[in-house]
Scaffold this active site. Sequence first.
Site, PDB file in Angstrom:
ATOM      1  N   GLY A  13      57.972  18.601 -36.053  1.00  0.00           N
ATOM      2  CA  GLY A  13      57.221  18.554 -37.583  1.00  0.00           C
ATOM      3  C   GLY A  13      55.882  17.982 -37.410  1.00  0.00           C
ATOM      4  N   GLY A  16      56.060  15.190 -34.424  1.00  0.00           N
ATOM      5  CA  GLY A  16      56.406  15.437 -33.096  1.00  0.00           C
ATOM      6  C   GLY A  16      55.694  16.510 -32.500  1.00  0.00           C
ATOM      7  N   THR A 131      59.474   6.949 -38.687  1.00  0.00           N
ATOM      8  CA  THR A 131      59.725   5.542 -39.349  1.00  0.00           C
ATOM      9  C   THR A 131      61.181   5.093 -39.731  1.00  0.00           C
ATOM     10  OG1 THR A 131      57.426   6.219 -40.097  1.00  0.00           O
ATOM     11  CG2 THR A 131      58.659   4.197 -41.390  1.00  0.00           C
ATOM     12  N   GLU A 164      47.527  12.621 -41.317  1.00  0.00           N
ATOM     13  CA  GLU A 164      47.259  13.909 -41.233  1.00  0.00           C
ATOM     14  C   GLU A 164      46.004  14.495 -41.468  1.00  0.00           C
ATOM     15  OE1 GLU A 164      50.520  16.257 -43.601  1.00  0.00           O
ATOM     16  OE2 GLU A 164      51.702  14.445 -42.752  1.00  0.00           O
ATOM     17  N   ALA A 221      55.092  -2.100 -42.918  1.00  0.00           N
ATOM     18  CA  ALA A 221      54.125  -3.171 -43.465  1.00  0.00           C
ATOM     19  C   ALA A 221      52.691  -2.244 -43.451  1.00  0.00           C
ATOM     20  CB  ALA A 221      53.984  -4.146 -42.683  1.00  0.00           C
ATOM     21  N   CYS A 275      54.601   9.662 -46.323  1.00  0.00           N
ATOM     22  CA  CYS A 275      55.006   8.546 -45.969  1.00  0.00           C
ATOM     23  C   CYS A 275      54.921   7.308 -46.802  1.00  0.00           C
ATOM     24  CB  CYS A 275      54.274   8.160 -44.612  1.00  0.00           C
ATOM     25  SG  CYS A 275      54.612   9.067 -43.332  1.00  0.00           S
ATOM     26  N   LYS A 338      45.953  15.494 -49.468  1.00  0.00           N
ATOM     27  CA  LYS A 338      44.739  15.066 -49.002  1.00  0.00           C
ATOM     28  C   LYS A 338      43.932  16.222 -48.334  1.00  0.00           C
ATOM     29  CE  LYS A 338      44.506  12.760 -45.175  1.00  0.00           C
ATOM     30  NZ  LYS A 338      44.721  11.908 -43.874  1.00  0.00           N
ATOM     31  N   ARG A 432      38.961  13.124 -57.785  1.00  0.00           N
ATOM     32  CA  ARG A 432      38.398  12.512 -56.269  1.00  0.00           C
ATOM     33  C   ARG A 432      37.155  11.901 -56.395  1.00  0.00           C
ATOM     34  NH1 ARG A 432      43.059  11.837 -52.820  1.00  0.00           N
ATOM     35  NH2 ARG A 432      44.372  13.459 -53.257  1.00  0.00           N
TER      36      ARG A 432
HETATM   37  C1  UDX Z   1      59.091  12.616 -39.888  1.00  0.00           C
HETATM   38  C2  UDX Z   1      59.431  11.771 -40.945  1.00  0.00           C
HETATM   39  O1  UDX Z   1      59.131  12.152 -42.206  1.00  0.00           O
HETATM   40  C3  UDX Z   1      58.789  10.370 -40.793  1.00  0.00           C
HETATM   41  O2  UDX Z   1      59.231   9.445 -41.344  1.00  0.00           O
HETATM   42  C4  UDX Z   1      58.604   9.913 -39.165  1.00  0.00           C
HETATM   43  O3  UDX Z   1      57.977   9.017 -38.856  1.00  0.00           O
HETATM   44  C5  UDX Z   1      58.619  11.380 -38.177  1.00  0.00           C
HETATM   45  O4  UDX Z   1      59.424  12.282 -38.691  1.00  0.00           O
HETATM   46  P1  UDX Z   1      57.358  14.753 -39.905  1.00  0.00           P
HETATM   47  O5  UDX Z   1      57.119  14.876 -38.568  1.00  0.00           O
HETATM   48  O6  UDX Z   1      56.255  14.579 -40.866  1.00  0.00           O
HETATM   49  O7  UDX Z   1      57.906  13.116 -40.005  1.00  0.00           O
HETATM   50  O8  UDX Z   1      58.640  15.302 -40.568  1.00  0.00           O
HETATM   51  P2  UDX Z   1      58.769  16.834 -40.726  1.00  0.00           P
HETATM   52  O9  UDX Z   1      57.684  17.565 -40.415  1.00  0.00           O
HETATM   53  O10 UDX Z   1      60.145  17.190 -41.575  1.00  0.00           O
HETATM   54  O11 UDX Z   1      59.686  17.192 -39.097  1.00  0.00           O
HETATM   55  C6  UDX Z   1      60.913  16.662 -38.880  1.00  0.00           C
HETATM   56  C7  UDX Z   1      61.527  17.851 -37.707  1.00  0.00           C
HETATM   57  O12 UDX Z   1      62.678  17.367 -37.371  1.00  0.00           O
HETATM   58  C8  UDX Z   1      61.752  19.307 -38.419  1.00  0.00           C
HETATM   59  O13 UDX Z   1      61.277  20.056 -37.875  1.00  0.00           O
HETATM   60  C9  UDX Z   1      63.417  19.369 -38.623  1.00  0.00           C
HETATM   61  O14 UDX Z   1      63.716  20.687 -38.431  1.00  0.00           O
HETATM   62  C10 UDX Z   1      63.631  18.435 -37.273  1.00  0.00           C
HETATM   63  N1  UDX Z   1      65.038  18.020 -37.337  1.00  0.00           N
HETATM   64  C11 UDX Z   1      65.544  17.508 -38.379  1.00  0.00           C
HETATM   65  C12 UDX Z   1      65.727  18.107 -36.117  1.00  0.00           C
HETATM   66  O15 UDX Z   1      65.369  18.901 -35.318  1.00  0.00           O
HETATM   67  N2  UDX Z   1      67.158  17.826 -35.778  1.00  0.00           N
HETATM   68  C13 UDX Z   1      67.627  16.977 -36.923  1.00  0.00           C
HETATM   69  O16 UDX Z   1      68.972  16.813 -37.031  1.00  0.00           O
HETATM   70  C14 UDX Z   1      67.127  17.013 -38.036  1.00  0.00           C
HETATM   71  C1  UDX Z   2      49.485   7.838 -43.517  1.00  0.00           C
HETATM   72  C2  UDX Z   2      49.116   6.365 -42.703  1.00  0.00           C
HETATM   73  O1  UDX Z   2      47.651   6.463 -43.042  1.00  0.00           O
HETATM   74  C3  UDX Z   2      49.366   7.002 -41.282  1.00  0.00           C
HETATM   75  O2  UDX Z   2      48.797   5.678 -40.636  1.00  0.00           O
HETATM   76  C4  UDX Z   2      50.902   6.882 -41.160  1.00  0.00           C
HETATM   77  O3  UDX Z   2      51.140   7.230 -39.991  1.00  0.00           O
HETATM   78  C5  UDX Z   2      51.324   8.240 -42.178  1.00  0.00           C
HETATM   79  O4  UDX Z   2      50.898   7.859 -43.632  1.00  0.00           O
HETATM   80  P1  UDX Z   2      48.950  10.204 -44.321  1.00  0.00           P
HETATM   81  O5  UDX Z   2      49.946  10.206 -45.335  1.00  0.00           O
HETATM   82  O6  UDX Z   2      48.961  11.359 -43.578  1.00  0.00           O
HETATM   83  O7  UDX Z   2      49.090   8.991 -43.251  1.00  0.00           O
HETATM   84  O8  UDX Z   2      47.512  10.166 -44.936  1.00  0.00           O
HETATM   85  P2  UDX Z   2      46.446   9.016 -45.592  1.00  0.00           P
HETATM   86  O9  UDX Z   2      45.158   9.261 -44.846  1.00  0.00           O
HETATM   87  O10 UDX Z   2      46.939   7.491 -45.218  1.00  0.00           O
HETATM   88  O11 UDX Z   2      46.442   9.187 -47.029  1.00  0.00           O
HETATM   89  C6  UDX Z   2      47.647   9.020 -47.855  1.00  0.00           C
HETATM   90  C7  UDX Z   2      47.170   9.451 -49.353  1.00  0.00           C
HETATM   91  O12 UDX Z   2      46.368   8.360 -49.780  1.00  0.00           O
HETATM   92  C8  UDX Z   2      46.688  10.389 -49.539  1.00  0.00           C
HETATM   93  O13 UDX Z   2      46.902  10.981 -50.777  1.00  0.00           O
HETATM   94  C9  UDX Z   2      45.274  10.268 -49.853  1.00  0.00           C
HETATM   95  O14 UDX Z   2      44.558  11.221 -50.577  1.00  0.00           O
HETATM   96  C10 UDX Z   2      45.476   8.923 -50.512  1.00  0.00           C
HETATM   97  N1  UDX Z   2      43.963   7.981 -50.380  1.00  0.00           N
HETATM   98  C11 UDX Z   2      43.784   7.493 -49.144  1.00  0.00           C
HETATM   99  C12 UDX Z   2      43.333   7.608 -51.371  1.00  0.00           C
HETATM  100  O15 UDX Z   2      43.673   8.187 -52.596  1.00  0.00           O
HETATM  101  N2  UDX Z   2      42.188   6.852 -51.262  1.00  0.00           N
HETATM  102  C13 UDX Z   2      41.875   6.315 -50.215  1.00  0.00           C
HETATM  103  O16 UDX Z   2      40.851   5.700 -50.114  1.00  0.00           O
HETATM  104  C14 UDX Z   2      42.693   6.590 -48.945  1.00  0.00           C
END
Ligand code: UDX
Ligand code: UDX
Length: 459
Positions: A13, A16, A131, A164, A221, A275, A338, A432
């Site tokens: 995902g 990964g 996580t 991201e 945290a 997240c 974002k 924004r």
């Molecule tokens: C996910 C979680 O949301 C996050 O909390 C964690 O830190 C990392 O995994 P993300 O990579 O963004 O983050 O999720 P996603 O893009 O949904 O990828 C997970 C992948 O796992 C999917 O491609 C899904 O098909 C795969 N999967 C899920 C398996 O290969 N086997 C399973 O049994 C379940």
């Molecule tokens: C977050 C954490 O930053 C990352 O460390 C963790 O591994 C996964 O979760 P992500 O969700 O990809 O990452 O993006 P992030 O940049 O944290 O933004 C999260 C949300 O907060 C977005 O919707 C962004 O637009 C919003 N945001 C961020 C604000 O509205 N204001 C800000 O000042 C910063």
Amino acid sequence: MEFEKDILCIGAGYVGGPTMAVMADQCPQYRVTVVDINEEKIRAWNSGDLPIFEPGLDEVVGRVRGRNLFFSTDIASGIRQADIIFVSVNTPTKTFGRGAGRAADLQYWEKTARQILENSLSDKIIVEKSTLPVRTAAAMERILTSTSGKARFDVVSNPEFLAEGSAIQDLMNPDRVLVGSRETPEGLRARKEIVKIYSNWVPEDRILESNIWSSELSKLAANAFLAQRVSSINSISALCEKTGAAVDEVALAIGMDSRIGPRFLKASVGFGGSCFKKDILNLVYICESFGLDEVARYWESVLRMNEWQEERFVQSIVGNMFNTVAGKRIALFGFAFKANTGDTRESPAIYVAKGLLDEHAHVVITDPKALENARADLAGVEGDVTFEEDPYEAAKGAHALAVVTEWDLYRTLDYERIIRDMTSPAFLFDGRNILDHERLHWLGFNVFAVGNAPLRHYE
Ligand code: UDX
Ligand code: UDX
């Protein structure tokens, strides 16, 4: 070619895929394989059209795929071959049973652990990348030692902190890498193995070691603290709109205090992403399960503030457009949660679009990367919604524009041309704070920006 180590990642995902691509790029001596149950996703990872958009990702994958990075659906043989297995399957919020709506759904994790157990013929290190609630490692260990099999397993926690849109940068040059393990001789040995991987490209002083519970909790945290900052500045944005203070000026003034720092102080329509909400709900659930109700309520308020901010944005649109948007065309600029990603998970845009559709507005959605996901998010939602690649087309005939995602593209559009084709009086809602409000007001827009006094042409 003989590889020094075989690394497997289960879950291709957002976490990964990029993580393993960078690891393979930085460590040509390792063979890195990424497996997933989703065949379509693996096919995409093996094609010229990767399943996720992330700046710089195409180049990295192009360099290493077929060299020492491989994508496959053969999970069993991947497990058999691997010395080290990273697990980054998803851990969504539970939708059923005990803890529904709050606790993490660990069914994929448990299934993966059992799969590892069934297919392993040799010793392996299992790395928690997803996580997870604190103390998941204990459950993992129980599953992995549930039969007197041939292999022994050491569980290590190595949470991923990438964001991201900047994933490749974050992975190449991380603020820190955290590796937690049991403090037994075997646990410490496994920890060192993981530290060794990262030391191929991360400076030593940025690799932190800890006990396994600290590592699991630090990830929850960190996300809770980041989300809390956004909710804090968003709470102040509401007060700015009432008092004539400008939220970016306040953010600058407080952020220059080195104890506070300047980042994550950008007021917005609300935070989204896969997240923040999930991890805070998870934190709240854990606190409740230990009887720490005050702590649970404290963190819950971060989410409440975020929901209120999203709600406030919709109310501002409806309220300022003379309390009705029925039949009015409203162009949403951006749908991703974002900028620089096509991801729309928990995007405030979903809430805003639905809120406006409930009010019977005609909603036109434009976004450079997220239209496909936007279509899926709104499939089945009743109302008049269209999707438009070109922001100029989206704005044509519109009564209002609402900026929901901070794409750079929206800063440089020709707003003189845009307002000419809009219905008068033209409204602009900047969720924004990225546009030049004075100039847009001068061009004829009634401007309502988060955390700023309105700039209107009427009383
Ligand atoms: C996910 C979680 O949301 C996050 O909390 C964690 O830190 C990392 O995994 P993300 O990579 O963004 O983050 O999720 P996603 O893009 O949904 O990828 C997970 C992948 O796992 C999917 O491609 C899904 O098909 C795969 N999967 C899920 C398996 O290969 N086997 C399973 O049994 C379940
Ligand atoms: C977050 C954490 O930053 C990352 O460390 C963790 O591994 C996964 O979760 P992500 O969700 O990809 O990452 O993006 P992030 O940049 O944290 O933004 C999260 C949300 O907060 C977005 O919707 C962004 O637009 C919003 N945001 C961020 C604000 O509205 N204001 C800000 O000042 C910063």
